[in-house]
Design an enzyme around this catalytic site. Sequence first.
Site, PDB file in Angstrom:
ATOM      1  N   HIS A 172       0.902  -1.223  -0.122  1.00  0.00           N
ATOM      2  CA  HIS A 172      -0.194   0.017  -0.002  1.00  0.00           C
ATOM      3  C   HIS A 172       0.917   1.356  -0.066  1.00  0.00           C
ATOM      4  CE1 HIS A 172      -3.834  -1.876   1.838  1.00  0.00           C
ATOM      5  NE2 HIS A 172      -4.212  -1.471   0.591  1.00  0.00           N
ATOM      6  N   CYS A 266      -2.536   2.964   8.866  1.00  0.00           N
ATOM      7  CA  CYS A 266      -3.514   2.165   8.543  1.00  0.00           C
ATOM      8  C   CYS A 266      -4.651   2.225   9.515  1.00  0.00           C
ATOM      9  CB  CYS A 266      -2.881   0.805   8.449  1.00  0.00           C
ATOM     10  SG  CYS A 266      -1.395   0.377   7.401  1.00  0.00           S
TER      11      CYS A 266
HETATM   12  N1  ARG Z   1      -4.138  -7.099   6.267  1.00  0.00           N
HETATM   13  C1  ARG Z   1      -4.610  -5.697   5.529  1.00  0.00           C
HETATM   14  C2  ARG Z   1      -4.272  -6.085   4.254  1.00  0.00           C
HETATM   15  O1  ARG Z   1      -3.598  -6.764   3.926  1.00  0.00           O
HETATM   16  C3  ARG Z   1      -3.528  -4.597   6.329  1.00  0.00           C
HETATM   17  C4  ARG Z   1      -4.038  -3.288   5.672  1.00  0.00           C
HETATM   18  C5  ARG Z   1      -3.023  -2.226   5.959  1.00  0.00           C
HETATM   19  N2  ARG Z   1      -3.628  -1.070   5.853  1.00  0.00           N
HETATM   20  C6  ARG Z   1      -2.925   0.092   5.080  1.00  0.00           C
HETATM   21  N3  ARG Z   1      -3.641   1.338   4.812  1.00  0.00           N
HETATM   22  N4  ARG Z   1      -1.677  -0.023   4.512  1.00  0.00           N
HETATM   23  O2  ARG Z   1      -5.341  -5.473   3.618  1.00  0.00           O
END
Ligand code: ARG
Length: 279
Positions: A172, A266
């Site tokens: 991300h 996150c």
């Molecule tokens: N387990 C989640 C996923 O893989 C973690 C999300 C993390 N969020 C972020 N904004 N980077 O989607």
Amino acid sequence: MIDETRRVAKPRSYLMCPPEHFAVTYAINPWMRPEQPADASVAMAQWERLRQVYLGLGHSVSVIDPVPGLPDMVFAANGATVVDGTVLGVRFRYPQRAAEAPAYLDWFRARGWPSVHVPQFVNEGEGDILVAGPTLIAGYGFRSDQAAAGELTRVFGRPVVRVRLIDPRFYHLDTALCVLDEETAMYYPAAFDDAGRAALASVFGELIEAKDEDAEVFGLNAVSDGRHVVLSAEATGLARSLRASGFEPIPVDMSELRKAGGGAKCCTLELRGGPGEAG
Ligand code: ARG
């Protein structure tokens, strides 16, 4: 001599979701290992501390009810993108998180946000979309579609800069780039290709580089109010660089949430311009 007063905090409004149903039961990024389960009560204590830090800095925090069976819903940054009071909902890449999208959309609708859009393309909200002054930066490559950028321009009427993510650990955008203020960001150069690095250099006057060891503890998954930067306690190198640039690092322990591939940012969705609020 650093001018300690040049960084100015602006009060923020955040949305968070308590990790009541937090668990690592599937793996959709390289950090998640279902065979090493995470402890929801430790995650809850870390999350609550984060919330208290925001309140202590004078920010407001709204809370959305967690939905059973959605262990990643704590990552509120993936719930929407909110700019100038306009809300663009999300569409997740993986089915495991799909049901979070309507839960977040309903939260905005129920509170009278006037302009709520259902997206056409896959976009994982402010996990991949960051706001830098007038510009939106859209990350793609692992989760959000490249085509989501055009949708952002249509919905928000703002210029969008696209950057490709190339390291699966930083899947991300908000794991590899943190906007500190309109002109300043910190980032992990190796997470981007040449074009992405050039694009970031054109958006920001000042770019702080994260070393491998700070990026790997999710030091870039940080939240800035323009002066205070809430970030992973282990990211000590970044904390030093931030201080040298006149920011005030505020360390938090997000180790349990990191087992799902998430950190402070996150867990935080910034609400820019609430219903009835100008701008
Ligand atoms: N387990 C989640 C996923 O893989 C973690 C999300 C993390 N969020 C972020 N904004 N980077 O989607």
